[in-house]
Design a protein around this motif. Sequence first.
Motif, PDB file in Angstrom:
ATOM      1  N   UNK A  85      -5.910  -1.622   4.732  1.00  0.00           N
ATOM      2  CA  UNK A  85      -5.412  -2.468   3.643  1.00  0.00           C
ATOM      3  C   UNK A  85      -4.952  -3.819   4.180  1.00  0.00           C
ATOM      4  N   UNK A 112      -8.254  -1.229  -2.984  1.00  0.00           N
ATOM      5  CA  UNK A 112      -8.347   0.152  -3.469  1.00  0.00           C
ATOM      6  C   UNK A 112      -9.466   0.284  -4.492  1.00  0.00           C
ATOM      7  N   UNK A 113      -9.556  -0.715  -5.372  1.00  0.00           N
ATOM      8  CA  UNK A 113     -10.536  -0.675  -6.441  1.00  0.00           C
ATOM      9  C   UNK A 113     -11.958  -0.809  -5.904  1.00  0.00           C
ATOM     10  N   UNK A 134       0.843  -1.201   0.000  1.00  0.00           N
ATOM     11  CA  UNK A 134       0.000   0.000   0.000  1.00  0.00           C
ATOM     12  C   UNK A 134       0.876   1.247   0.000  1.00  0.00           C
ATOM     13  N   UNK A 144      -0.695   4.654  -1.592  1.00  0.00           N
ATOM     14  CA  UNK A 144      -2.020   4.754  -0.976  1.00  0.00           C
ATOM     15  C   UNK A 144      -2.051   5.890   0.040  1.00  0.00           C
ATOM     16  N   UNK A 154       2.671   1.621  -3.393  1.00  0.00           N
ATOM     17  CA  UNK A 154       1.803   1.991  -4.515  1.00  0.00           C
ATOM     18  C   UNK A 154       1.187   3.372  -4.346  1.00  0.00           C
ATOM     19  N   UNK A 181      -1.720  -8.688  -4.326  1.00  0.00           N
ATOM     20  CA  UNK A 181      -2.837  -8.389  -5.228  1.00  0.00           C
ATOM     21  C   UNK A 181      -4.033  -7.816  -4.471  1.00  0.00           C
ATOM     22  N   UNK A 190      -4.166  -5.680  -2.272  1.00  0.00           N
ATOM     23  CA  UNK A 190      -4.094  -4.229  -2.015  1.00  0.00           C
ATOM     24  C   UNK A 190      -4.731  -3.418  -3.140  1.00  0.00           C
ATOM     25  N   UNK A 191      -4.311  -3.591  -4.419  1.00  0.00           N
ATOM     26  CA  UNK A 191      -5.040  -2.843  -5.464  1.00  0.00           C
ATOM     27  C   UNK A 191      -6.505  -3.243  -5.560  1.00  0.00           C
TER      28      UNK A 191
END
Lengths: 313, 313, 313
Positions: free
Chosen positions: B240, B278-279, B225, B230, B228, B272, B274-275
């Motif tokens: 997260x 977020x999504x 996180x 966050x 990337x 994986x 984590x995104x």
Amino acid sequence: MDTDNRNSLREGTLYSFISATFKAISQVILIENAVTGLLILIAILLSSIPIGFIALLSAFISVVIGRLAGGDKTIVNQGLLGYNSVLAGIALALNLEGGMRWVIALAGAAVAALFTAAMMHVMCNAKIPVLTFPYIVLTWFLLLASYRLGVFQLNPGLVPQDLSHWKLHSEGTPNLLHGLVNGIGQVFFQDYFWSGIIILAGVFWAGWRLGLYAIIGSVIAWLTAYGLGAEVSPINLGLYGYNAVLTMLAVAAVFDAKSRFAPWTGIIAAILSVPVTASLDTWLLPFGLPGLTMSFVLCTWLILAARKILPNL
Amino acid sequence: MDTDNRNSLREGTLYSFISATFKAISQVILIENAVTGLLILIAILLSSIPIGFIALLSAFISVVIGRLAGGDKTIVNQGLLGYNSVLAGIALALNLEGGMRWVIALAGAAVAALFTAAMMHVMCNAKIPVLTFPYIVLTWFLLLASYRLGVFQLNPGLVPQDLSHWKLHSEGTPNLLHGLVNGIGQVFFQDYFWSGIIILAGVFWAGWRLGLYAIIGSVIAWLTAYGLGAEVSPINLGLYGYNAVLTMLAVAAVFDAKSRFAPWTGIIAAILSVPVTASLDTWLLPFGLPGLTMSFVLCTWLILAARKILPNL
Amino acid sequence: MDTDNRNSLREGTLYSFISATFKAISQVILIENAVTGLLILIAILLSSIPIGFIALLSAFISVVIGRLAGGDKTIVNQGLLGYNSVLAGIALALNLEGGMRWVIALAGAAVAALFTAAMMHVMCNAKIPVLTFPYIVLTWFLLLASYRLGVFQLNPGLVPQDLSHWKLHSEGTPNLLHGLVNGIGQVFFQDYFWSGIIILAGVFWAGWRLGLYAIIGSVIAWLTAYGLGAEVSPINLGLYGYNAVLTMLAVAAVFDAKSRFAPWTGIIAAILSVPVTASLDTWLLPFGLPGLTMSFVLCTWLILAARKILPNL
């Protein structure tokens, strides 16, 4: 004699064709009964001649497709390929505008029959019925296509709204009798009192227990929606009722209802359908779409699948 | 002797009832261990007595339903019908307001048990576990019902927002230790440091490898996180982390983890998540809903199903 | 001799590796043919060297993963694990910005291979092909992660819009030839005329009937979109065409197309793909996401599943 035989065959075919068409209409309310289908058709014609014709033609199209495409005759003759077509035809004709809506409604009815067959295949392993899922998803998709295709003219009553600006309006006077009858009539999009009464008569014709369960479902929806603080106007229009009626019939009487607790499970499922209806209306608010019978589908699937693991339900 | 027998039976039943209840709590973090369940309950009670009681009652309700409805005793006694009830009870009590929220939370816990049974049936052919999917979908639906039903009072922290007006705020000071512990505590909605520590102790009690994997999952989420880009505030709150912790445990240790690459696959799945977390927060923004454990469910399903085709994962 | 054997084995392996990589590219358009894959790669390189490399590397990664993870060699060598990787790589590289997009595109390609394997497992009972579903969902998820993770920089062309403010702009001059060729090129995100022509040549190389069906699919999409009053600019860009081309190929030629009515069913499915494309663009408007090949997936699934019940389709 040969000629006689062929004639009787034709008549037999014609008879089974007509019977399948009316059964497709009655299967919308989970009943396989041509007379019930005819009564429901009369109820629809009473409030709108064109919508009645669309319902009849949609049912007919589904039977023709089932026959031509080589579907199992038992399934087609029971009207099981057609109830989604009936609902798709009515829903598209009511929620679109302009002259092309009749063509779109009938094309939608044809696709609904294919979609029903597709779902039958996908769900046959799980032994869960398709219910009205195909009609709902198809109708949502075709209504939303109107934002990109000029020929699809959306009924201006379907307005997308921002959830952050939504306010609940609870004022209004509840009308018990009309709310209850509309709860049954709305299965076929009817909020005309006498149409609801004739549809109820059709249900009673197929079996007094079914009629009783339909009334109980409508009463439960009315009480639950009122008790949970729903807006009065949709309660009066029967918009919480029709999903509860269908859920009650499906769970308490039609599918796998062998347990002696089945009627109580039906009542629980009918109660659950009210917050699920409320929730679906919220999910769909940004798209301005109606919830249709989705809460019936979700609550019934939930109980029928749970019954495979918890047999006393 | 007969009386003795009956008494021991009753005690046996009582014991298995209590054991099943605590195991329902521990199954939330993919562990079948009554002591772990008890430690987790203490951790929850430490930060909020009422929420702890809701967790206990929700687990209890699921066991009662499982027994009354004729569920397989092994499944019920393992707590497998109840972990979704525990989470639904806690999530509804925390995200609703007013006195009725306690009733709604317990009713939701009951429906979660039925939903879990339903999903077990639907997914048994694919041999993929249900995970916490039923609780998530049920909680989302019941929270959104609040926009239409006055009795459901939504926590004002859950605000629907327009995606086009959304801005990312990356400023803030990351706190490694609290972020890591919260990443484990948030599995049970806990952001109180000592609650997280006790929950972690419960995981270690069930097996040191599980405890280690939980820590690794939280570390990976923190690093991913942060790496990337966050926002810092959710990283510190462990928002997260909990999905990565559950994903790591599920993929690296609990389900079908026979390949010697399983720990590495677990790490990839945790990254994986984590995104995907977020999504999901973005998908849910227009509805103001929390992502709950959905990214854990999606990433774990992805890997477990892929393992059936790619056995070295 | 032993050394010779090993060398031939290595060469055999190298050859099958390269063949699988190019077949992964051709499988995007439902064809298993390495030469077609090579022609398509040339078509992509012609419009953008970096995107061509991403396509090649994505295909290569999927083959490596398939081999290392113990996948069935036939499936891997047919490129069936890789076409979703190719599309995910291209779509992520085109719809993200900044230097990190190349890394994200290749990581996405790797996950797409796992997702494809997972869906193969889930759908094997229903005997329905996975199609490009994994790539679509993965790309949507990774694009939306950009709203929460600073490293994901979304292409500013993807703007979330409020459905209530949406207006249809039908003006513009339709360009038949470019629209038709783009309808085929857009399967690989190409709107450069000569790229479309080379891709079409690749399809004809694999079989003249396939080439013909691709052209018919594009013509049908053009006529349907224009007839239903779609906006002219997406018609010219081929944005209605590529889903119809894929649907036509899948339904009329590739999957279970044994009935003599299969070409007509293909045409009906291609027509249906146009309103479904329009509808998906509406569903995705609040998130600013592109519809990708989802309408192809939905329409093809619908027909292929319906065929199991209605064999004459």
